[in-house]
Design an enzyme around this catalytic site. Structure first.
Site, PDB file in Angstrom:
ATOM      1  N   CYS A  22       0.792  -1.306   0.095  1.00 15.33           N
ATOM      2  CA  CYS A  22       0.090   0.004   0.028  1.00 15.33           C
ATOM      3  C   CYS A  22       0.775   1.451  -0.180  1.00 15.33           C
ATOM      4  CB  CYS A  22      -1.036   0.133   1.112  1.00 15.33           C
ATOM      5  SG  CYS A  22      -0.137  -0.652   2.801  1.00 15.33           S
TER       6      CYS A  22
ATOM      7  N   HIS B 248      -2.982   6.302   4.904  1.00 10.25           N
ATOM      8  CA  HIS B 248      -1.203   6.393   4.927  1.00 10.25           C
ATOM      9  C   HIS B 248      -1.074   7.816   4.556  1.00 10.25           C
ATOM     10  CE1 HIS B 248      -1.515   2.295   6.210  1.00 10.25           C
ATOM     11  NE2 HIS B 248      -0.847   1.660   5.377  1.00 10.25           N
TER      12      HIS B 248
END
EC number: 1.2.1.11
Length: 350
Positions: free
Chosen positions: A133, A246
């Site tokens: 990711c 994130h």
């Protein structure tokens, strides 16, 4: 194989009860993916459960290679061990497997794909790896900068959400945040330490060089996706008490001089990126605004004091479950359909 008339591939989502699997189903519907059938697979434990989807009420099936092999494309949101075991068997049966785990990312023969960057890598591949990711979110911003200025080195610090540890990680953060507010103490089982009101500079296992595996994934995968085998990339990965997006602080040194205004315009024009950069108005990338968004937010774009005219620093934030996982996998599937349609002899499902 059944006689197949409807246009569009039959899609299997394997691991549909997890955080990423759920998002895959939502993203397929939201992007109006041209599928003719959708089948949902999970462990025997979850078999028989029903879930409400945009495609109506669906029953979760216990995974078997035979059942999943009735589909054309399988999206895997499962562990690396599971993928290692079953992806090659599905591929051998003619299924194109898009795997979200790290099982095949570092295999020389397996493409590691971010469709905004290396879409042609999917051609003639039976197994396609979805990146980590953190790397997927980073690479969409790095690629246009590399094309314009040439990357010489990249340094990244990441601020990673609980969602990186799956649905269990998100649940632990929520439960333990409540516990901390009620009692002043928080426990932990998913994370190495209590996460509420804390941050933990440790994601995945430590390696011999002092970096964690999560940090090394950013190095290995960025090089592979961008096609820059020797690019110096270093990363520090930190788990923070956010839910699902994130954030990353990025410093690059470029081969050519970098004009921050030009860099901002280049990133604004890049697919998969949206520039959110007006400090006077307090506008910059944040998990709060990036969560649920397909595009990666980029901001705080400025010349680097460390690298001067050849340096650029910026901050970015992307939804770990979307561009970091489910969205990227669906985009790869879209690319497969597009390429089959463009081929002179399309397969039946194109």
């Amino acid at each position: 194989m059944s006689h197949h008339v409807a246009a569009g591939p039959r899609i299997a989502v394997v691991g549909v009860t997890g955080a990423v699997g759920k998002e895959m189903v939502r993203v397929l519907a939201d992007r109006a993916f041209p599928l003719s059938d959708l089948r949902l697979f999970a462990s025997a434990r979850s078999a028989g459960k029903t879930c409400q989807t945009a495609y109506g009420t669906k029953t979760v099936e216990a995974f078997s290679v035979d059942a999943a092999a009735e589909c054309d494309i399988a999206l895997l949101a499962v562990s690396g061990d599971f993928a290692q075991q079953h992806a090659p068997r599905l591929a051998a049966r003619g299924v194109v497997v898009i795997d979200n785990s790290s099982a095949f990312r570092y295999d020389e023969g397996t493409p590691l794909v971010v469709p905004e960057i290396n879409p042609s890598a999917v051609i003639d591949s039976q197994i396609i790896a979805n990146p980590n990711c953190t790397t997927a979110i980073l690479s969409v911003a790095l690629w246009p900068l590399h094309q314009a200025f040439g990357l010489k080195r990249v340094m990244v610090s990441t601020y990673q959400a609980a969602s990186g540890a799956g649905a269990e990680g998100m649940a632990e953060l929520e439960e333990q945040a409540r516990a901390w507010l009620d009692t002043g103490k928080a426990g932990h089982s998913v994370f190495a330490h209590p996460l509420p009101f804390n941050l933990i500079p440790h994601i995945d296992a430590f390696q011999d060089n002092g970096y964690t595996r999560e940090e090394m994934k950013v190095t290995w995968e960025t090089r592979k996706i961008l096609g820059l085998a020797d690019l110096p990339v270093s990363c520090t990965s930190v788990r923070i008490p956010t839910m699902r997006a994130h954030a990353e602080s990025v410093v690059i040194e470029a081969e050519k001089p970098v004009d921050p205004v030009l860099a901002r315009n280049i990133m604004a024009a890049a697919p998969g990126v949206v520039v959110v950069d007006d400090p006077q108005e307090r506008l910059y990338p944040m998990p709060l605004t990036a969560s649920g968004r397909y595009d990666v937010e980029v901001g705080r774009i400025r010349q680097s004091l460390a690298f001067g005219s050849h340096g650029l620093e910026f901050f970015l934030c992307g939804d770990q479950l979307l561009k970091g996982a489910a969205l990227n996998a669906v985009q790869i599937a879209e690319e497969l359909v597009r390429q089959r349609r463009d081929a002179l002899q399309p397969k039946a499902w194109a």
